[in-house]
Write an enzyme that holds these catalytic residues in place. Structure first.
Site, short mmCIF file in Angstrom:
data_model
loop_
_atom_site.label_atom_id
_atom_site.label_comp_id
_atom_site.label_asym_id
_atom_site.label_seq_id
_atom_site.Cartn_x
_atom_site.Cartn_y
_atom_site.Cartn_z
N TRP A 220 27.46 73.08 29.73
CA TRP A 220 26.61 74.38 29.18
C TRP A 220 27.54 75.34 29.23
O TRP A 220 27.11 76.31 28.13
CB TRP A 220 25.53 74.40 30.48
CG TRP A 220 24.56 75.67 30.15
CD1 TRP A 220 23.42 75.42 29.56
CD2 TRP A 220 24.62 76.95 30.69
NE1 TRP A 220 23.04 76.70 29.53
CE2 TRP A 220 23.52 77.58 30.13
CE3 TRP A 220 25.72 77.57 31.36
CZ2 TRP A 220 23.38 78.96 30.55
CZ3 TRP A 220 25.55 78.85 31.55
CH2 TRP A 220 24.50 79.26 31.37
N HIS A 221 28.40 75.71 29.66
CA HIS A 221 29.17 77.14 29.45
C HIS A 221 29.93 77.17 28.32
O HIS A 221 30.20 78.35 28.06
CB HIS A 221 30.17 77.09 30.91
CG HIS A 221 29.50 77.44 32.17
ND1 HIS A 221 28.82 76.53 33.05
CD2 HIS A 221 29.27 78.85 32.94
CE1 HIS A 221 28.41 77.12 33.97
NE2 HIS A 221 28.51 78.46 34.21
N GLY A 222 30.26 75.92 27.89
CA GLY A 222 31.13 76.19 26.55
C GLY A 222 31.74 74.77 25.97
O GLY A 222 31.65 73.72 26.98
N PHE B 155 28.32 82.36 26.46
CA PHE B 155 27.59 81.29 26.82
C PHE B 155 26.25 80.93 26.21
O PHE B 155 25.58 80.18 26.23
CB PHE B 155 27.81 81.01 28.31
CG PHE B 155 29.05 81.13 28.74
CD1 PHE B 155 30.17 80.55 28.02
CD2 PHE B 155 29.39 81.71 30.08
CE1 PHE B 155 31.52 80.61 28.38
CE2 PHE B 155 30.85 81.46 30.54
CZ PHE B 155 31.89 81.11 29.64
#
Length: 467
Positions: A323-325, A467
């Site tokens: 989800w962060h990247g 993000f």
């Protein structure tokens, strides 16, 4: 429009001044317009995307509650989830998937495939508002929440500007009722919002931005070789990302309180945690609770035996990392946390009592360094770069050359730790929360002076804006 720049505060003051002169309906309309202007300031091209997903999700939620046909309700839910996650997958992960596929094929001798298929621009805030939209539609589907009373109310819940770009991720059951109910000016809450903003500026401009100077130099290889520059770089990044994101959250929450809203607390002194489980109860709480309620528990949580609990922890943290990247570094970061949480569960460490202050401090130090190990992968540009950084710990250092940097990092780390210890001791959201009013004003003035004197001098984008 960065939160730590004069243009944002001019915008916030203007919006607040107009807002409190209006009734509820016009307040919401004005805030919606201001929030869309705020988002358009970042990148107006993607405003239509957010508006479209907002309108479709609102319409679907109304259809879900209008029928008792379970199969039709489920189809509507799937349509919404497919749309929201489809937008996220396309804009955030398609390049990652195509590049990874090309690299995989080249390892099997299939060469000549271009790694640049498309260069898709990532819409600002898409990871954050997608999770809010998914939470809303799932809660409505499960009948845990009635649908929004109007499209304006739902659109404002999604786009309210203090949380829009980088959270905290708002739960529908928490924020939507606040949007739909009349809000009255409260001087104490307003003043506390100002104190939160000042606290956030200290964390961001003084601690995070100064630590970022060292972290960026260390990870670029400019501090020299050896274990000490590498260790200082990790410590600096640990407090850069914490000060950066917790500072953003404080400013967001403070801005919301100026408008009569209350956002959930997003950080509770995470580097004082005595286990990784405790860390995730304190770090990015809006994300960790979202992952728990909408991913870990639906997967089965810990209800189906220990082996499946370990699996669910690993899957949850892998997806939380992704989800962060769109980078394998985030996948590894999530995997390390997942393995650590599963290992703690297996050994019973997360449930064990901490018998003394000495034991608590010892465990907090151990957990902090375990988290720092994972930050190396989070910060590095690639997995190979992270492994090379780790290898640097095996080399000796020039102590004399590194000592000035030690003092620089130690000062800002100590300031961050002191703020957290005071907040922890007094169970406060910020260090001045329970002081007498005169002392609160004095503390705020001192903090503003500290920001003006010791800020890094460069407007640095918040890390989580990516993000």
């Amino acid at each position: 429009m960065l939160f730590d720049t004069p243009i944002y505060f001019a915008f916030l003051i203007l919006v607040t001044a107009i807002y409190w002169r209006l009734g509820l309906r016009r307040q919401n309309l004005m805030l919606l317009g201001a929030s869309y202007f705020f988002y358009g300031w970042w990148d107006w091209r993607f405003l239509l995307l957010m508006v479209a997903s907002t309108v479709v999700d609102y319409a679907i939620s109304k259809r879900i509650v209008s029928t008792e046909d379970s199969s039709y309700r489920k189809r509507l839910l799937v349509v919404s989830l497919f749309m929201n996650f489809g937008f996220l997958a396309y804009f955030k992960y398609l390049n990652f998937f195509l590049d990874s596929t090309a690299h995989l094929l080249s390892s099997f001798g299939v060469n000549g495939i271009s790694h640049t298929f498309l260069r898709i621009v990532l819409p600002p805030a898409i990871s954050f508002y997608t999770f809010q939209e998914v939470a809303y539609i799932v809660d409505v589907y499960k009948r845990n929440l009635p649908p929004a009373e109007s499209l304006v109310n739902y659109a404002l819940f999604i786009s309210l500007f203090p949380h829009l770009i980088a959270g905290p991720i708002q739960r529908p059951s928490h924020l939507l009722p606040q949007v739909q109910q009349a809000r009255r000016f409260d001087s104490a809450s307003f003043f506390n919002g100002c104190l939160l903003i000042v606290s956030g500026l200290v964390r961001k401009c003084v601690i995070a931005d100064n630590c970022g100077i060292i972290a960026n130099s260390a990870f670029a290889g400019n501090l020299g070789a050896g274990w000490l520059p590498h260790l200082l770089g990790v410590y600096a990044f640990a407090f850069q990302i914490y000060g950066d994101f917790s500072g953003y959250s404080d400013i967001a929450r403070g801005s919301a309180q100026l408008l009569g809203f209350h956002f959930m607390v997003n950080f509770r002194q995470p580097y004082l945690a005595t286990s990784l489980q405790d860390f995730w109860r304190r770090w990015h709480i809006s994300l960790s609770t979202w992952l728990r309620d909408y991913l870990y528990i639906p997967l089965g949580g810990s209800r189906e035996g220990e082996l499946k609990a370990y699996r669910n922890l690993l899957v949850t943290m892998l997806l939380g990392g992704l989800w962060h990247g769109a980078n394998w570094t985030f996948v590894v970061w999530g995997a390390l946390h997942g393995v650590g949480l599963a290992l703690e569960r297996f050994l019973g460490l997360a449930r064990s009592e901490v018998p003394s202050m000495a034991a608590r401090v010892t465990r907090a130090i151990v957990v902090f360094h375990a988290v720092c190990l994972t930050w190396i992968f989070f910060r590095a540009d690639s997995v190979s770069a992270a492994l090379a950084y780790l290898a640097g710990f095996a080399h000796s250092s020039d102590m004399a050359q590194a000592m000035p940097i030690v003092g620089f990092v130690a000062f800002f780390v100590t300031l961050g730790v002191l703020m957290d210890v005071l907040s922890e001791c007094f169970h406060a959201e910020h260090v001045a929360e329970y002081l007498p009013p005169a002392f609160q004003v004095g503390t705020a003035v001192a903090a503003v002076l500290l920001v003006s004197v010791m800020s890094a001098g460069v407007a640095t984008p918040f890390i989580y804006f990516r993000f």
